[in-house]
Each structure stands twice: as C-alpha cells, then as structure tokens.
Design an enzyme around this catalytic site. Structure first.
Site, PDB file in Angstrom:
ATOM      1  CB  CYS A 264     -29.031   7.481  16.739  1.00 22.96           C
ATOM      2  SG  CYS A 264     -29.195   6.695  18.356  1.00 22.96           S
ATOM      3  NE  ARG A 269     -26.194   5.372  15.517  1.00 23.79           N
ATOM      4  CZ  ARG A 269     -26.635   5.037  14.307  1.00 23.79           C
ATOM      5  NH1 ARG A 269     -25.870   5.243  13.236  1.00 23.79           N
ATOM      6  NH2 ARG A 269     -27.837   4.502  14.152  1.00 23.79           N
TER       7      ARG A 269
END
Length: 305
Positions: A264, A269
């Site tokens: 990410c 994430r």
C-alpha cells in the site's frame, strides 16, 4: 333482591376481567424490551468458513474469554475501551527508519512496548481498533513478524463490541509491567523492493496493490493487481465470508498457488489484506511489503501508469 344480586355479580365479573387484562399486560411487557447483548452478538467466526477461524474472534466469543488471566485485550489507538483492555498508540508501533515514515519497530522497541502494557510471551493477544481493523492488522503483522503466534483480531473492532450491546470503559486498564522477550524474526512474511523486483514478468508471483483507486491511477508496481483493502469488508466493518473473499481475490488472479506480495503506502492496508489471505483463506505464501509505495517510489525501479 334478584336484581341486586345480578348487579353485584356483574361488578365482580368486570373486576376479574380487569385484573386478568392487567396480568396479561404485565407478562407481555418484557417481550417489548431490547434484546440482551448476547442475543445481539454477531455470528461466530467459525461459521464463516475461514481457514484459520482462531485468528479472528467475534464480540460474543471475546465476552466469553475476556476474564481469562492469559488473555490480554489490546486496544490500538482507541478512545472507547473494552473493559479490562490495555492500550497502545500509533507512536508505539509506527517509527521512522531509513527515511521511511511507517517503519515497523525494532526488536528492542517492540519488547519495550509489550512489556510496558503487561504482555507475556505466552499470552493470547486480542486486538481491536476503531478503523475497520486496519490498525489491528498492522499490529498483528508486527506480532507475527516477531513470532508471537497466539494473536486474534476482534471482527469489526470496537464498533462490533458496541453493536452487540456490551459496555465500554472511558479509560484503559493498567497491568503490571512484564519482561517480554522476542526470540527471533520471521522474514518469510516480509517483502522488500528486491522481493518485488522478482515479480516482474513472473506469472508465479502476484503483486497486490491494496491502495485507493486514486493512488492506483497515479502509479503502481508493474504488473500489479488492484484490490482496495476495504473490499474485503462488509458494510458493518466485519470481514466477508470465506466464499466471498475467495471470489473477490481469485477473480483478479490472486490465487493460493502463487506467491503474493501485498503493498500500500506504508504496509498497513497491505497487512489487512494479508490477514484476509492467510488467516481467512489459508494462503501459505504471502509477504507484506513493509516499506510499500513510500519505499518503492524512491527506489528508482519502473513505475507503471
């Protein structure tokens, strides 16, 4: 005399009927009250087909084990607390190193953090947060990297706990400090820019970009597949079922027979998607690019647009 008797009988009958109606009304009243917390709690995670359901826990399941002396409930950057839980802040697990703003803590830093909140090496750690399990997933990955195996994430975070009707506290608990000792690292779940380079033109390695559409359009790792991390979640912030997740990832070629590299901006994430792939779907070869786009963009390697 007969008239007076009938009149009294009618009055007595009306009084009895009034009493019966009153009693019936009282017996029905509890049915109108709000259901108990246990009846509101979400489906147990074992019913959702996950490969490793022990890595995820529902609010109801956590309620059942929360008083176990070997269970530590760890709130990650939260304001509302599950009773008895301890807390860590972002500054406890997010450092600047080698020019990267989102670096994982060093062995010594992480030992200090865990010791300060009273965690022992053999404790079961249950993580929760208020951001759709994003922060919990990042801490889960760090714990796994430093070989703490017994870690669970509360499915849906603090919102799920509150939706189940359970009480919260206004401040975290305080536990006696321990001496946590890290006994090694797990490089098999860590990707670097060198790892990413091996994915170029290699059909057996899939690079998964978990960022937003806007970030994806600005530039990406060559050949990467885009599945934003939030796609793994339901509207209530809990994870989708195993069947739903399998369809989501396999449709884009993220399959269990490949080596998967998640990234990410700074590895947060990416850790969330890695959790979904490894713990919920059982993928065995997944690595989190800890430096992620922040590192890759500075590397001088090609960028696809």
């Amino acid at each position: 005399m007969n008239f007076m008797f009938k009149k009294k009988l009618l009055i007595v009958t009306l009084l009895i009927l009034s009493l019966v109606v009153s009693v019936v009304g009282c017996t029905q009243q509890p049915a109108q009250e709000a259901p108990k917390a246990e009846e509101n709690a979400e489906t147990k995670v074992g019913d959702l087909g996950y490969a490793h359901p022990e890595s995820l826990i529902s609010a109801q399941e956590l309620k059942e084990i929360m008083n176990d002396e070997n269970v530590v409930i760890l709130g990650v950057e939260v304001r509302d607390y599950i009773p008895g839980s301890v807390k860590i802040k972002e500054e406890d697990f997010n450092y600047t190193a080698d020019g990267l703003k989102n670096a994982r803590p060093t062995k010594e830093q992480w030992e200090k953090v865990l010791s300060n909140v009273g965690i022992d090496n053999d404790d079961t750690i249950v993580l929760y947060d208020a951001k759709n399990m994003l922060l919990s997933a990042r801490v889960w990955w760090i714990l796994k990297y430093y070989n703490h195996d017994d870690v669970k994430i509360l499915n849906g975070g603090i919102k799920a706990w509150e939706n189940a009707g359970y009480e919260t506290a206004s401040s975290p608990a305080k536990k006696e400090a321990t001496t946590y000792e890290i006994k090694g690292e797990n490089p098999d779940i860590l990707a670097t820019v060198e790892t990413v380079k091996t994915s170029f033109d290699n059909e057996n390695i899939a690079t998964l970009d978990t960022r937003s559409d806007k970030e994806w359009r600005k530039g990406r790792v060559p050949g990467a597949v885009h599945i934003e991390w939030t796609n793994a979640l339901r509207e209530d912030g809990t994870f989708k079922s195993a069947d739903e997740l399998k369809a989501l990832y396999e449709e884009k070629g993220i399959t269990a027979d490949k080596e998967i590299i998640t990234y990410c901006l700074g590895g947060w994430r990416a850790a969330h998607s890695m959790f979904a792939l490894t713990e919920l779907l059982g993928y065995e070869n997944v690595k989190n690019y800890d430096g992620s786009w922040e590192d890759y963009e500075k590397s001088g390697e090609p960028i696809e647009k």
